[in-house]
Design an enzyme around this catalytic site. Structure first.
Site, PDB file in Angstrom:
ATOM      1  N   LYS A   1       0.860  -1.186   0.000  1.00 39.54           N
ATOM      2  CA  LYS A   1       0.000   0.000   0.000  1.00 39.54           C
ATOM      3  C   LYS A   1       0.887   1.223   0.000  1.00 39.54           C
ATOM      4  O   LYS A   1       1.803   1.343   0.813  1.00 39.54           O
ATOM      5  CB  LYS A   1      -0.871   0.001   1.272  1.00 39.54           C
ATOM      6  CG  LYS A   1      -1.788   1.202   1.367  1.00 39.54           C
ATOM      7  CD  LYS A   1      -3.081   0.953   0.653  1.00 39.54           C
ATOM      8  CE  LYS A   1      -3.838   2.217   0.341  1.00 39.54           C
ATOM      9  NZ  LYS A   1      -3.414   2.894  -0.927  1.00 39.54           N
TER      10      LYS A   1
ATOM     11  N   LYS B   1       5.289   1.778  -3.036  1.00 42.30           N
ATOM     12  CA  LYS B   1       5.256   3.142  -3.600  1.00 42.30           C
ATOM     13  C   LYS B   1       5.494   3.020  -5.089  1.00 42.30           C
ATOM     14  O   LYS B   1       6.104   2.070  -5.553  1.00 42.30           O
ATOM     15  CB  LYS B   1       6.372   3.991  -2.974  1.00 42.30           C
ATOM     16  CG  LYS B   1       6.104   5.471  -3.043  1.00 42.30           C
ATOM     17  CD  LYS B   1       5.237   5.917  -1.887  1.00 42.30           C
ATOM     18  CE  LYS B   1       4.775   7.344  -2.045  1.00 42.30           C
ATOM     19  NZ  LYS B   1       4.140   7.841  -0.797  1.00 42.30           N
TER      20      LYS B   1
ATOM     21  N   LYS C   1       5.514   3.232   8.472  1.00 43.80           N
ATOM     22  CA  LYS C   1       4.369   4.111   8.679  1.00 43.80           C
ATOM     23  C   LYS C   1       3.078   3.305   8.662  1.00 43.80           C
ATOM     24  O   LYS C   1       2.225   3.440   9.542  1.00 43.80           O
ATOM     25  CB  LYS C   1       4.339   5.158   7.547  1.00 43.80           C
ATOM     26  CG  LYS C   1       3.117   6.042   7.565  1.00 43.80           C
ATOM     27  CD  LYS C   1       2.835   6.741   6.232  1.00 43.80           C
ATOM     28  CE  LYS C   1       4.051   7.255   5.526  1.00 43.80           C
ATOM     29  NZ  LYS C   1       3.721   8.253   4.463  1.00 43.80           N
TER      30      LYS C   1
ATOM     31  N   THR D   1      -4.492  13.469   5.578  1.00 46.47           N
ATOM     32  CA  THR D   1      -3.081  13.619   5.973  1.00 46.47           C
ATOM     33  C   THR D   1      -2.905  14.878   6.815  1.00 46.47           C
ATOM     34  O   THR D   1      -2.297  14.852   7.889  1.00 46.47           O
ATOM     35  CB  THR D   1      -2.170  13.648   4.740  1.00 46.47           C
ATOM     36  OG1 THR D   1      -2.512  12.546   3.897  1.00 46.47           O
ATOM     37  CG2 THR D   1      -0.709  13.561   5.134  1.00 46.47           C
TER      38      THR D   1
ATOM     39  N   ASP E   1       0.028  10.718  -4.388  1.00 47.58           N
ATOM     40  CA  ASP E   1       1.151  11.363  -3.700  1.00 47.58           C
ATOM     41  C   ASP E   1       1.366  12.661  -4.495  1.00 47.58           C
ATOM     42  O   ASP E   1       0.427  13.122  -5.168  1.00 47.58           O
ATOM     43  CB  ASP E   1       2.392  10.446  -3.706  1.00 47.58           C
ATOM     44  CG  ASP E   1       3.472  10.904  -2.729  1.00 47.58           C
ATOM     45  OD1 ASP E   1       3.365  10.606  -1.536  1.00 47.58           O
ATOM     46  OD2 ASP E   1       4.434  11.584  -3.156  1.00 47.58           O
TER      47      ASP E   1
HETATM   48  O1  2IT Z   1       2.958   9.018   1.695  1.00 43.73           O
HETATM   49  C1  2IT Z   1       1.821   8.523   1.866  1.00 43.73           C
HETATM   50  O2  2IT Z   1       1.521   7.945   2.909  1.00 43.73           O
HETATM   51  C2  2IT Z   1       0.855   8.647   0.786  1.00 43.73           C
HETATM   52  N1  2IT Z   1       1.178   9.241  -0.235  1.00 43.73           N
HETATM   53  C3  2IT Z   1      -0.516   8.041   0.917  1.00 43.73           C
HETATM   54  C4  2IT Z   1      -0.490   6.598   0.574  1.00 43.73           C
HETATM   55  C5  2IT Z   1      -1.833   5.921   0.523  1.00 43.73           C
HETATM   56  O3  2IT Z   1      -1.831   4.750   0.141  1.00 43.73           O
HETATM   57  O4  2IT Z   1      -2.850   6.519   0.854  1.00 43.73           O
END
Ligand code: 2IT
Length: 449
Positions: free
Chosen positions: A90, A126, A114, A210, A166
């Site tokens: 993820k 990623k 994280k 976020t 992102d």
């Molecule tokens: O850096 C991150 O945690 C994100 N860009 C979100 C990743 C997500 O799967 O929601």
């Protein structure tokens, strides 16, 4: 430092010496968890660290798209499936000119710990591309996304790998990516992506999560120091999606963002970015031109300082770097220390160089690490996955309540992990330890592969 940890860091430094960002994050995380390896010699016997620093799978692919004049362009696309021990991979997709293998690996490595911190079953991944969305038309962006997904769709899925947004990838791009996935697969699996629009399975609060989560986390820090958000002034670098959530929630809870920056310089709004008009203006400004924040100063008659960063100003209480990696180097960290500001709350992924972070952690300033502070984004992504698999959607209040609880737990778990290892109040080490322990134990129990 634990000899095994030292050995693995040295190996990574040697083997991946060209991958600057990746080496940086490995050094930062592993040096924090040295104490865990002292207590768990079985992890060394099982070679856990050597396995943890190597992605389970990483691939790149060609992405060809045509511009509005019909000319073909070629970019490189990536997906790094770093660690799947606790759940499907993820993590977001970053579309930005400077994207490379090192940046993909650093982001996926950070993401692993994280995601573990959220307490939800998601592994770390990623992806992205060196495609530069700046100045591209709607049609060009759509065709790029379609081509990107055509290359990727066989390797992702709701139980396999779940990308999201992102930098350079927001709801619009996720829509194009999802449309193409559906078209290629011929069935409806909206759990394959998160950050979707509300009309096809997106979650309420995901766009804000976020930034909201960062303020909820900050609130926990403040409460623990008998302090409050009320009346606080905040300096935020960046004015993207994350900064937007911070600005909104800060204003709602009685604080105000007074500094904000972009690649062209920074603005100083003494009255604070607190009205709906100002916040909406920023959203439009970002959509029209992601490279300049000066129009804000022109529109609202406040100060703009070209080509400078605001680190070092004294008239804020809290600094929140929310733009890009390595925004704060030793030089800026020294200015931050000299400013007397009390709280340094990282938000962007790895916004501080290792030596700058070390300097700040060794001082009286209270430092919180991004992998904890920004985890609410991916945390709500995991809630979006839950809603999709149950084929229902939760109310704004329900999601917001879960987000608050998640941030509270992340703060509490990080604080406790550092204490358990005799490190005192160290939110940086604590977050690394708490995330690491969960992933390491899952790998250990699953056997050697
Ligand atoms: O850096 C991150 O945690 C994100 N860009 C979100 C990743 C997500 O799967 O929601």
């Amino acid at each position: 430092m634990n000899a095994y940890v030292e050995k693995v860091i040295e190996e990574v430094k040697e083997k991946y010496r060209d991958q600057k960002e990746f080496v940086q994050t490995v050094e930062e995380v592993l040096s924090s968890v040295s104490c865990v390896l002292d207590r768990h010699p079985e992890y060394e016997e099982a070679g856990i660290l050597e396995r943890m620093v190597e992605p389970e799978r990483m691939f790149s692919f060609r992405v060809v798209w045509t511009d509005d004049a019909g000319r073909p362009h070629t970019n490189v696309g990536y997906r790094c499936q770093f660690n799947g021990a606790i759940g499907p991979y993820k993590g977001g997709l970053r579309f930005q000119k400077n994207v490379n293998e090192s940046i993909m690996k650093f982001l996926a490595f950070e993401q692993t710990y994280k995601n573990a911190l959220t307490g939800l079953p998601i592994g770390g991944g990623k992806g992205g591309s060196d495609f530069d969305p700046a100045g591209k038309s709607e049609g060009e962006i759509m065709r790029f996304c379609q081509s990107y997904m055509t290359a990727l769709y066989r390797y992702i899925g709701p139980d396999q790998d779940v990308p999201a947004g992102d930098i350079g990838v927001s709801g619009k791009e996720i829509g194009y990516l999802f449309g193409q996935y559906r078209r290629l697969r011929g069935d409806y699996q909206n759990g394959v992506l998160t950050g979707k629009g509300l009309s096809y399975g997106g979650s309420l609060i995901r766009p804000e999560a976020t930034g909201y989560g960062a303020i909820y986390y900050l609130n926990e820090v403040l409460k623990d120091h008998n302090d409050t958000l009320q009346g606080k002034k905040i300096g935020v670098s960046g004015y993207g999606n994350v900064a937007w959530g911070i600005i909104k929630k800060a204003a709602e809870l009685g604080a105000k963002v007074t500094y904000m920056s972009g690649p062209d310089g920074y603005i100083h709004d003494e009255e604070g970015i607190v009205t709906a008009e100002k916040i909406d203006f920023i959203t439009k400004m970002r959509r029209d031109d992601p490279l300049h924040c000066k129009p804000y100063a022109e529109r609202f008659g406040c100060a703009f300082v070209a080509n400078e960063k605001f680190w070092g100003v004294k008239d804020v209480d809290i600094y929140m770097p929310a733009a890009i990696q390595n925004d704060v180097t030793l030089k800026e960290a020294e200015k931050i220390l000299a400013s007397g500001v009390k709280y340094y709350i990282e938000v962007a992924n790895m916004p501080t160089t290792n030596e700058a972070l070390q300097l700040l952690r060794n001082s009286d300033i209270i430092v919180a690490p991004s992998k904890a502070v920004n985890a609410g984004g991916v945390g709500v992504s995991a809630l979006e996955m839950s809603q999709n698999s149950q084929r229902l959607s939760w109310s704004e209040e329900e999601v917001d309540e879960l987000l608050k609880l998640m941030m509270k737990n992340i703060y509490k778990d990080s604080k406790k992990a550092a204490q358990e290892y005799g490190l005192g109040y160290d939110l940086v080490a604590g977050a690394n330890i708490a995330g690491f322990k969960k992933v390491a134990q899952a790998m250990y129990e699953q056997g050697i592969f």
